[in-house]
Design a protein around this motif. Structure first.
Motif, PDB file in Angstrom:
ATOM      1  N   CYS A   1      85.387  57.102  43.400  1.00  0.00           N
ATOM      2  CA  CYS A   1      84.027  56.919  42.877  1.00  0.00           C
ATOM      3  C   CYS A   1      83.842  55.523  42.295  1.00  0.00           C
ATOM      4  O   CYS A   1      82.716  55.031  42.210  1.00  0.00           O
ATOM      5  CB  CYS A   1      83.674  57.991  41.849  1.00  0.00           C
ATOM      6  SG  CYS A   1      84.303  57.754  40.196  1.00  0.00           S
ATOM      7  N   ARG A   2      84.933  54.860  41.915  1.00  0.00           N
ATOM      8  CA  ARG A   2      84.784  53.462  41.469  1.00  0.00           C
ATOM      9  C   ARG A   2      84.205  52.624  42.606  1.00  0.00           C
ATOM     10  O   ARG A   2      83.384  51.736  42.388  1.00  0.00           O
ATOM     11  CB  ARG A   2      86.132  52.919  41.015  1.00  0.00           C
ATOM     12  CG  ARG A   2      86.038  51.613  40.228  1.00  0.00           C
ATOM     13  CD  ARG A   2      87.327  51.367  39.464  1.00  0.00           C
ATOM     14  NE  ARG A   2      87.356  50.052  38.842  1.00  0.00           N
ATOM     15  CZ  ARG A   2      86.791  49.749  37.674  1.00  0.00           C
ATOM     16  NH1 ARG A   2      86.129  50.675  37.008  1.00  0.00           N
ATOM     17  NH2 ARG A   2      86.876  48.541  37.167  1.00  0.00           N
ATOM     18  N   ASP A   3      84.622  52.931  43.828  1.00  0.00           N
ATOM     19  CA  ASP A   3      84.107  52.198  44.982  1.00  0.00           C
ATOM     20  C   ASP A   3      82.661  52.567  45.274  1.00  0.00           C
ATOM     21  O   ASP A   3      81.831  51.690  45.556  1.00  0.00           O
ATOM     22  CB  ASP A   3      84.986  52.461  46.206  1.00  0.00           C
ATOM     23  CG  ASP A   3      84.807  51.396  47.282  1.00  0.00           C
ATOM     24  OD1 ASP A   3      84.815  50.201  46.931  1.00  0.00           O
ATOM     25  OD2 ASP A   3      84.658  51.748  48.465  1.00  0.00           O
ATOM     26  N   THR A   4      82.317  53.852  45.212  1.00  0.00           N
ATOM     27  CA  THR A   4      80.927  54.235  45.485  1.00  0.00           C
ATOM     28  C   THR A   4      79.995  53.687  44.412  1.00  0.00           C
ATOM     29  O   THR A   4      78.859  53.281  44.714  1.00  0.00           O
ATOM     30  CB  THR A   4      80.769  55.771  45.567  1.00  0.00           C
ATOM     31  OG1 THR A   4      81.162  56.371  44.327  1.00  0.00           O
ATOM     32  CG2 THR A   4      81.599  56.344  46.693  1.00  0.00           C
ATOM     33  N   LEU A   5      80.450  53.642  43.168  1.00  0.00           N
ATOM     34  CA  LEU A   5      79.627  53.138  42.068  1.00  0.00           C
ATOM     35  C   LEU A   5      79.366  51.637  42.207  1.00  0.00           C
ATOM     36  O   LEU A   5      78.223  51.183  42.113  1.00  0.00           O
ATOM     37  CB  LEU A   5      80.308  53.435  40.732  1.00  0.00           C
ATOM     38  CG  LEU A   5      80.334  54.909  40.296  1.00  0.00           C
ATOM     39  CD1 LEU A   5      81.445  55.147  39.280  1.00  0.00           C
ATOM     40  CD2 LEU A   5      78.983  55.331  39.726  1.00  0.00           C
ATOM     41  N   ARG A   6      80.435  50.873  42.447  1.00  0.00           N
ATOM     42  CA  ARG A   6      80.261  49.413  42.540  1.00  0.00           C
ATOM     43  C   ARG A   6      79.441  49.049  43.770  1.00  0.00           C
ATOM     44  O   ARG A   6      78.641  48.113  43.756  1.00  0.00           O
ATOM     45  CB  ARG A   6      81.615  48.707  42.519  1.00  0.00           C
ATOM     46  CG  ARG A   6      82.515  48.879  43.744  1.00  0.00           C
ATOM     47  CD  ARG A   6      82.290  47.849  44.837  1.00  0.00           C
ATOM     48  NE  ARG A   6      82.981  48.223  46.068  1.00  0.00           N
ATOM     49  CZ  ARG A   6      82.759  47.610  47.222  1.00  0.00           C
ATOM     50  NH1 ARG A   6      81.876  46.643  47.344  1.00  0.00           N
ATOM     51  NH2 ARG A   6      83.409  48.010  48.309  1.00  0.00           N
ATOM     52  N   PHE A   7      79.635  49.805  44.858  1.00  0.00           N
ATOM     53  CA  PHE A   7      78.917  49.524  46.098  1.00  0.00           C
ATOM     54  C   PHE A   7      77.416  49.712  45.936  1.00  0.00           C
ATOM     55  O   PHE A   7      76.615  48.898  46.407  1.00  0.00           O
ATOM     56  CB  PHE A   7      79.452  50.441  47.206  1.00  0.00           C
ATOM     57  CG  PHE A   7      78.592  50.487  48.428  1.00  0.00           C
ATOM     58  CD1 PHE A   7      78.563  49.425  49.316  1.00  0.00           C
ATOM     59  CD2 PHE A   7      77.792  51.596  48.690  1.00  0.00           C
ATOM     60  CE1 PHE A   7      77.754  49.461  50.448  1.00  0.00           C
ATOM     61  CE2 PHE A   7      76.982  51.647  49.809  1.00  0.00           C
ATOM     62  CZ  PHE A   7      76.973  50.573  50.694  1.00  0.00           C
ATOM     63  N   GLU A   8      77.010  50.789  45.264  1.00  0.00           N
ATOM     64  CA  GLU A   8      75.579  51.078  45.112  1.00  0.00           C
ATOM     65  C   GLU A   8      74.818  49.964  44.412  1.00  0.00           C
ATOM     66  O   GLU A   8      73.631  49.764  44.659  1.00  0.00           O
ATOM     67  CB  GLU A   8      75.384  52.377  44.324  1.00  0.00           C
ATOM     68  CG  GLU A   8      75.711  53.628  45.100  1.00  0.00           C
ATOM     69  CD  GLU A   8      75.344  54.890  44.344  1.00  0.00           C
ATOM     70  OE1 GLU A   8      75.301  55.952  44.978  1.00  0.00           O
ATOM     71  OE2 GLU A   8      75.093  54.823  43.113  1.00  0.00           O
ATOM     72  N   VAL A   9      75.481  49.243  43.510  1.00  0.00           N
ATOM     73  CA  VAL A   9      74.796  48.175  42.773  1.00  0.00           C
ATOM     74  C   VAL A   9      75.117  46.792  43.345  1.00  0.00           C
ATOM     75  O   VAL A   9      74.833  45.765  42.723  1.00  0.00           O
ATOM     76  CB  VAL A   9      75.131  48.235  41.266  1.00  0.00           C
ATOM     77  CG1 VAL A   9      74.547  49.496  40.655  1.00  0.00           C
ATOM     78  CG2 VAL A   9      76.636  48.148  41.012  1.00  0.00           C
ATOM     79  N   GLY A  10      75.724  46.757  44.535  1.00  0.00           N
ATOM     80  CA  GLY A  10      75.918  45.498  45.248  1.00  0.00           C
ATOM     81  C   GLY A  10      77.043  44.632  44.737  1.00  0.00           C
ATOM     82  O   GLY A  10      77.045  43.413  44.988  1.00  0.00           O
ATOM     83  N   LEU A  11      78.028  45.226  44.042  1.00  0.00           N
ATOM     84  CA  LEU A  11      79.155  44.434  43.552  1.00  0.00           C
ATOM     85  C   LEU A  11      80.227  44.335  44.632  1.00  0.00           C
ATOM     86  O   LEU A  11      80.538  45.326  45.300  1.00  0.00           O
ATOM     87  CB  LEU A  11      79.739  45.064  42.279  1.00  0.00           C
ATOM     88  CG  LEU A  11      78.788  45.100  41.081  1.00  0.00           C
ATOM     89  CD1 LEU A  11      79.404  45.872  39.924  1.00  0.00           C
ATOM     90  CD2 LEU A  11      78.440  43.689  40.636  1.00  0.00           C
TER      91      LEU A  11
END
Length: 360
Positions: free
Chosen positions: A222-232
């Motif tokens: 989920c660290r990956d899904t979270l950062r991805f959603e905000v364009g990091l």
């Protein structure tokens, strides 16, 4: 074959029944329950991550500021004590060695956070370019453990469960409490804190958080899904030796008007004369999920490839970030993504698929 490293919290993850998988040379927890549950906990409440695999380097001494400015694309001159900057280390050709955070702890005293998979490479690079500078530089990656407490309730949890006063910290600031370092940056798009300390201290913090019931353990999934959603960006996907900060749309973190730094000449050329490829967001029709390496198509021709893709948890859309040939990077451009044997239509959109919620 060399055995993966384990963080100071590894046995805690095993005891909680986490799914363990290799990442950056470490055996790391990918998920405890489900990625969706953990993702939503961070978006709506509070989650805690073991990020002890990250690397830490300290740079102190008379030439510390000059040295950091030489290897770093952002500009630390005049940076106030207790402030943090994001930026990159670049090769001479503009390719990215790593993206990192630079904490200014005090005058000529810097704390640099680097990516786990790049610790050995970064340390060698930093040593190679330290010649001639009057500094004391140490790789402290094996000493520090680190947890990230993230989510809209993270401030209350850090203060009330861990007893660490943090409400005066604003976005991208840091303080020390005894031997403990507390910062407020986040890699999730939500408010959150990073806590660095000895292995023993971080284990104590983890136990308190788990006993409190106020903070859900979260894995790297989920660290990956979270950062991805905000364009990091994630190094190895959106940044690499072949992907410069300018190509990745991170030119704002490259201060080209400061004194010479490694890679400056190449980045100036890219900014002035353009690059062949640019990182974009693509929103697809339907629920097909684009994955890293999938081809991006225009009129039957491959014009790029996906760097990261998901069906987003927060917005329920199939989206990806992709490196595509210019001029197909313009907003509104119609493209297709090859997913297995079929192509799916999509449109170029902004890379930020979900709004960030940081405390400014």
């Amino acid at each position: 074959m060399e055995e993966n490293k384990k963080t100071c919290l590894y046995d805690k993850h095993v005891a909680l029944g986490a799914l363990i998988s290799p990442f950056g040379g470490f055996d790391m927890p990918i998920q405890y329950s489900t990625i969706i549950d953990e993702h939503q906990a961070v978006r709506n409440d509070c989650g805690v991550f073991d990020v002890s695999h990250m690397g830490e380097v300290t740079v102190k001494g008379k030439d510390a500021e000059a040295y950091v400015n030489h290897i770093f694309t952002n500009d630390v001159r005049g940076l106030e004590n207790g402030k943090i900057l994001y930026g990159m280390m670049c090769y001479e050709n503009g390719g990215t060695v790593d993206d990192l955070l630079v904490y200014k702890m005090a005058d000529n005293d810097f704390f640099i956070v680097i990516n786990a998979a790049n610790i050995d490479k970064d340390w060698a690079w930093m040593q190679e370019h330290a010649k001639g500078y009057d500094i004391d530089m140490q790789n402290r990656s094996d000493f520090y453990g680190q947890i990230a407490v993230q989510g809209p309730n993270s401030e209350k949890v850090v203060e009330e469960v861990l007893g660490l006063e943090c409400n005066e910290l604003t976005f991208y600031t840091v303080k020390t409490i005894g031997d403990v370092i507390v910062s407020r940056t986040g890699y999730t798009g939500e408010d959150g804190f990073e806590i660095y300390g000895s292995h023993e201290y971080i284990r104590e913090c983890w136990d308190k958080l788990m006993a409190s019931g106020r903070c859900k353990p979260c894995g790297l999934g989920c660290r990956d899904t979270l950062r991805f959603e905000v364009g990091l960006p994630l190094y190895g996907d959106e940044l690499s030796a072949d992907i410069s900060p300018v190509m990745a749309g991170l030119g704002i973190f490259c201060k080209l008007d400061k004194p010479d730094f490694i890679g400056r000449e190449a980045l100036v050329d890219q900014k002035e004369n353009g690059v062949a490829k640019r990182l974009v967001g693509i929103e697809l029709e339907g629920k097909a999920i684009p994955r890293h390496g999938y081809a991006v198509i225009k009129d039957g021709e491959t014009v790029g490839e996906v760097t990261t893709g998901y069906h987003t948890i927060s917005t329920d859309k199939s989206v990806c970030m992709a490196l595509v040939n210019v001029p197909f990077n313009k907003l509104g451009t119609q493209l297709e993504v090859q997913i297995r044997k079929k192509t799916f239509p999509g449109v170029v959109v902004k890379k930020k698929f979900y709004e960030k919620h940081y405390k400014k």
